[in-house]
Design a protein around this motif. Sequence first.
Motif, PDB file in Angstrom:
ATOM      1  N   TRP A 244     -36.395 -40.150 -28.599  1.00  0.00           N
ATOM      2  CA  TRP A 244     -35.283 -39.209 -28.742  1.00  0.00           C
ATOM      3  C   TRP A 244     -35.417 -38.065 -27.739  1.00  0.00           C
ATOM      4  CZ3 TRP A 244     -34.153 -38.242 -34.684  1.00  0.00           C
ATOM      5  CH2 TRP A 244     -34.007 -39.485 -35.335  1.00  0.00           C
ATOM      6  N   ILE A 245     -36.622 -37.525 -27.662  1.00  0.00           N
ATOM      7  CA  ILE A 245     -36.838 -36.385 -26.760  1.00  0.00           C
ATOM      8  C   ILE A 245     -36.666 -36.819 -25.302  1.00  0.00           C
ATOM      9  CG2 ILE A 245     -38.531 -34.685 -25.958  1.00  0.00           C
ATOM     10  CD1 ILE A 245     -37.391 -34.166 -28.795  1.00  0.00           C
TER      11      ILE A 245
ATOM     12  N   MET B 145     -34.768 -39.127 -24.179  1.00  0.00           N
ATOM     13  CA  MET B 145     -33.338 -39.299 -23.903  1.00  0.00           C
ATOM     14  C   MET B 145     -32.621 -37.947 -23.840  1.00  0.00           C
ATOM     15  SD  MET B 145     -31.243 -41.653 -23.059  1.00  0.00           S
ATOM     16  CE  MET B 145     -32.038 -43.181 -23.569  1.00  0.00           C
ATOM     17  N   ASP B 146     -33.074 -36.977 -24.633  1.00  0.00           N
ATOM     18  CA  ASP B 146     -32.483 -35.632 -24.555  1.00  0.00           C
ATOM     19  C   ASP B 146     -32.737 -35.025 -23.167  1.00  0.00           C
ATOM     20  OD1 ASP B 146     -31.843 -36.087 -27.173  1.00  0.00           O
ATOM     21  OD2 ASP B 146     -33.226 -34.612 -28.014  1.00  0.00           O
TER      22      ASP B 146
ATOM     23  N   PHE C 162     -33.167 -36.775 -20.459  1.00  0.00           N
ATOM     24  CA  PHE C 162     -32.262 -37.530 -19.572  1.00  0.00           C
ATOM     25  C   PHE C 162     -30.840 -36.966 -19.615  1.00  0.00           C
ATOM     26  CE2 PHE C 162     -34.430 -42.019 -19.705  1.00  0.00           C
ATOM     27  CZ  PHE C 162     -35.541 -41.489 -19.066  1.00  0.00           C
ATOM     28  N   SER C 163     -30.408 -36.610 -20.815  1.00  0.00           N
ATOM     29  CA  SER C 163     -28.993 -36.251 -20.967  1.00  0.00           C
ATOM     30  C   SER C 163     -28.651 -35.006 -20.157  1.00  0.00           C
ATOM     31  CB  SER C 163     -28.626 -36.062 -22.449  1.00  0.00           C
ATOM     32  OG  SER C 163     -29.104 -34.827 -22.930  1.00  0.00           O
TER      33      SER C 163
ATOM     34  N   GLN D 282     -37.598 -45.978 -20.622  1.00  0.00           N
ATOM     35  CA  GLN D 282     -36.139 -45.971 -20.826  1.00  0.00           C
ATOM     36  C   GLN D 282     -35.329 -45.771 -19.550  1.00  0.00           C
ATOM     37  OE1 GLN D 282     -34.722 -44.465 -24.907  1.00  0.00           O
ATOM     38  NE2 GLN D 282     -36.254 -42.932 -24.384  1.00  0.00           N
TER      39      GLN D 282
ATOM     40  N   GLU E  61     -33.463 -26.811 -27.408  1.00  0.00           N
ATOM     41  CA  GLU E  61     -33.667 -27.631 -28.601  1.00  0.00           C
ATOM     42  C   GLU E  61     -34.990 -27.237 -29.228  1.00  0.00           C
ATOM     43  OE1 GLU E  61     -31.626 -31.940 -27.402  1.00  0.00           O
ATOM     44  OE2 GLU E  61     -33.607 -31.931 -28.335  1.00  0.00           O
TER      45      GLU E  61
ATOM     46  N   SER F 175     -37.038 -28.965 -31.691  1.00  0.00           N
ATOM     47  CA  SER F 175     -37.147 -30.228 -32.404  1.00  0.00           C
ATOM     48  C   SER F 175     -38.448 -30.181 -33.191  1.00  0.00           C
ATOM     49  CB  SER F 175     -37.131 -31.389 -31.393  1.00  0.00           C
ATOM     50  OG  SER F 175     -36.706 -32.587 -32.002  1.00  0.00           O
TER      51      SER F 175
ATOM     52  N   ARG G 140     -34.548 -32.092 -35.583  1.00  0.00           N
ATOM     53  CA  ARG G 140     -34.582 -33.249 -34.706  1.00  0.00           C
ATOM     54  C   ARG G 140     -33.265 -33.997 -34.606  1.00  0.00           C
ATOM     55  NH1 ARG G 140     -37.965 -35.283 -39.086  1.00  0.00           N
ATOM     56  NH2 ARG G 140     -39.686 -34.345 -37.972  1.00  0.00           N
ATOM     57  N   PHE G 141     -32.342 -33.759 -35.521  1.00  0.00           N
ATOM     58  CA  PHE G 141     -31.047 -34.453 -35.431  1.00  0.00           C
ATOM     59  C   PHE G 141     -30.040 -33.729 -34.532  1.00  0.00           C
ATOM     60  CE2 PHE G 141     -32.869 -36.364 -39.213  1.00  0.00           C
ATOM     61  CZ  PHE G 141     -32.653 -37.706 -38.928  1.00  0.00           C
ATOM     62  N   SER G 142     -30.398 -32.525 -34.101  1.00  0.00           N
ATOM     63  CA  SER G 142     -29.447 -31.725 -33.311  1.00  0.00           C
ATOM     64  C   SER G 142     -29.649 -31.982 -31.823  1.00  0.00           C
ATOM     65  CB  SER G 142     -29.636 -30.244 -33.625  1.00  0.00           C
ATOM     66  OG  SER G 142     -29.504 -30.012 -35.010  1.00  0.00           O
ATOM     67  N   SER G 143     -29.233 -33.135 -31.356  1.00  0.00           N
ATOM     68  CA  SER G 143     -29.333 -33.399 -29.920  1.00  0.00           C
ATOM     69  C   SER G 143     -28.283 -32.573 -29.201  1.00  0.00           C
ATOM     70  CB  SER G 143     -29.117 -34.878 -29.631  1.00  0.00           C
ATOM     71  OG  SER G 143     -27.806 -35.262 -29.969  1.00  0.00           O
ATOM     72  N   GLU G 144     -28.633 -32.174 -27.990  1.00  0.00           N
ATOM     73  CA  GLU G 144     -27.709 -31.351 -27.224  1.00  0.00           C
ATOM     74  C   GLU G 144     -26.367 -32.050 -27.044  1.00  0.00           C
ATOM     75  OE1 GLU G 144     -28.621 -30.383 -23.004  1.00  0.00           O
ATOM     76  OE2 GLU G 144     -26.428 -30.421 -23.022  1.00  0.00           O
ATOM     77  N   ALA G 145     -26.368 -33.359 -26.932  1.00  0.00           N
ATOM     78  CA  ALA G 145     -25.118 -34.088 -26.681  1.00  0.00           C
ATOM     79  C   ALA G 145     -24.075 -33.808 -27.766  1.00  0.00           C
ATOM     80  CB  ALA G 145     -25.393 -35.588 -26.586  1.00  0.00           C
TER      81      ALA G 145
END
Lengths: 437, 437
Positions: B259-260, B262-263, B265-266, B296, B338, B340, B361-366
Amino acid sequence: MGIAIRKLDSTDAGFRQKLSSVLAFEAGEDEAIDRAAAGILADVKARGDAAVLEYTNRFDRLSATAVSALEIGQDELKKALDGLPAARRAALQTAADRVRAYHERQKKECGSDGFLYTEADGTVLGQKVTPLDRVGIYVPGGKAAYPSSVLMNAIPAKVAGVQEVIMVVPTPDGVKNELVLAAAAIAGVDRVFTIGGAQAVGALAYGTDTIPQVDKIVGPGNAYVAAAKRRVFGTVGIDMIAGPSEILVICDGSTDPDWIAMDLFSQAEHDELAQSILLCPDADYIARVEASINKQLDAMPRKDVIRTSLTDRGALVKVRDMDEACEIANAIAAEHLEISAEQPQQWADKIRHAGAMFLGRFSSEALGDYCAGPNHVLPTSRTARFSSPLGVYDFQKRSSIIQVSEAGAQTLGKVAAELAYGEGLQAHARSAELRLK
Amino acid sequence: MGIAIRKLDSTDAGFRQKLSSVLAFEAGEDEAIDRAAAGILADVKARGDAAVLEYTNRFDRLSATAVSALEIGQDELKKALDGLPAARRAALQTAADRVRAYHERQKKECGSDGFLYTEADGTVLGQKVTPLDRVGIYVPGGKAAYPSSVLMNAIPAKVAGVQEVIMVVPTPDGVKNELVLAAAAIAGVDRVFTIGGAQAVGALAYGTDTIPQVDKIVGPGNAYVAAAKRRVFGTVGIDMIAGPSEILVICDGSTDPDWIAMDLFSQAEHDELAQSILLCPDADYIARVEASINKQLDAMPRKDVIRTSLTDRGALVKVRDMDEACEIANAIAAEHLEISAEQPQQWADKIRHAGAMFLGRFSSEALGDYCAGPNHVLPTSRTARFSSPLGVYDFQKRSSIIQVSEAGAQTLGKVAAELAYGEGLQAHARSAELRLK
């Protein structure tokens, strides 16, 4: 000798065009000044204290051996305050107390507590409000050194909760303004350095070994200071670059003409570019104000400045009625708007754009300049269309808060992913999708 | 091929210096671009529609015969919305509804009602809050055309009460972005013109026969647009000039490393200058995030941008503990932060400077970029030290209200006169004294 103040009538052909030309003001940007300021900033950024010391000694004709020697301690501020005549000290204290009280009210009312709310699925959204850590206040030396400006800039910062307020004020030839130092003491300024110009802006924006970097620089200055502030914007926050001061008076003809004439003077005496305009539906009353202007002018110590300002930039405008006056006032978006009329609230309700509104015949602008309580740093040159008086909010900033629950991540994740794919941002989409069960 | 992402440890000698160099970003100001923008602005100011038409036809390779032909009507916006696939339309609508709900809450909580209070002697002080009349929203054409940005810029303006929102969006070769037009329809944009560049900024700032003058211009653009916005600041309001986007993740090591990764990456996928930084007290966890990054990356369509961004500007930072992470986060003052971690609120309480905080942890920037509700236009490049997310307050301004009673004028008049004489402003003093009995 009478003042040839311009008279306009809103029913004349070409009135709007004439009014526009009266209002027109271009802040001439001088490329040479801009380049000089840029050079000084680059030098201060590169060489820090050494550059600040050199420029200060050169421009202010000092012979300091270190920047630390340019700091004025709290004891000296206190001494300046204690040395004031009792009446002046009391007036300064009253002004400070009232400015503080107003801004404390403003802090309470302007959303300083932030907010948080929880949605049905447990997701929490909100906004946190925090003060800036450290703020720099520029105070001009010389003729434009106004202790009232020290109060108006420093007090909102302290009310907002700024930990450290650093004042810079140039002292050409080493001459200090005791009233300015006293105002710094009353306002709770934390540190004072006797530096000025673009070098002071650079020192505050970048920090040096002696002068701490600030987060925002406020306060008026000369063309070099303005150019330097424009250039450091982004590295630090800045306030608006102020244009000439303006007063617009809407009068229904019921106020003593001497009062209105003097109110127009009080703006005009600031400098030759200041602007004083009267809107009134009563032609006879306008003639009485004009007569009063000519009657009272000679007694004014600053009559030459007033004469130039009123001749070059002033206007007495006959309007159809008070409604039209309000409509014109919205187009002008004046820094100071006096509504000198019976039941002024009815007209104030029609005003959308003004820095500060002074309602009723006892509300002379001068009271607001010093001690009514609201700030005297106001948007000029029609910028009241989109900006506000200096306030507590200028020394605070907000952070959004987003705490999505596991359940919230399921619904929001699908929406975010759909839109992210639509924008071609796949990592955004995957970041949301990884949180889906 | 693995990504050579920089690894730092807060206990290393010279850590702060190394971190500073990672964070350093100078928005290179290009004098040639600035001069070109200045020339276009001057031409638009002088020649209005004719200049706008010429530049638009030339730069966007169009052959319009009048600026009015460059307007997109409400029917076409509606058609773009109706033409969307159902899932995308629903997602856009959900995002818009949530953004509107958050900003309505913000409007209610941020002091939009103003305030008034009456003192013992009958003097009334306060603050009136009004929306801007008319706002321009710049939307880039080409690759950076994001419908989500249309929502984030237009909706707060409409919630604030702005009467007319005018969107400009260039359409090189006449190619329109249907999702952008659909977003304009949902957001309630009033008028849309397919113009861009410095000529669009000039048209909005000065007004032409066809394009109305606005009071503020918001929205991102290329270097010419940024230069033009800087130059018209003062004639109109502008928002911040945005730097590259940034994410800072503080993680306690309890979140799935995928998750982190990918965050990070985003943020990195936005462009090569974007910045992704992880702060974590757990070296093993950092190694697992790094492994996940390498695992990833290959599946990412924008992997080349991500690789360059993470290599050039990214960092994985081992910190002593979560407290130190918060302290470093305050120094970085990130656009997106974030946290997290378990019980993220305890750490959020220590954060003074961040554009937006994503907690848990559910609050992704996206989620925040698209549909959580708070604005995704946020302060970059450490400007969160002194500035705020775009909000309703950016489309409102305040006017001070001062209504002094006859009794109030007696006490305030003496204070103001005392200080005015002290500043050498005698007309100010007399204006106050004339109201004394």
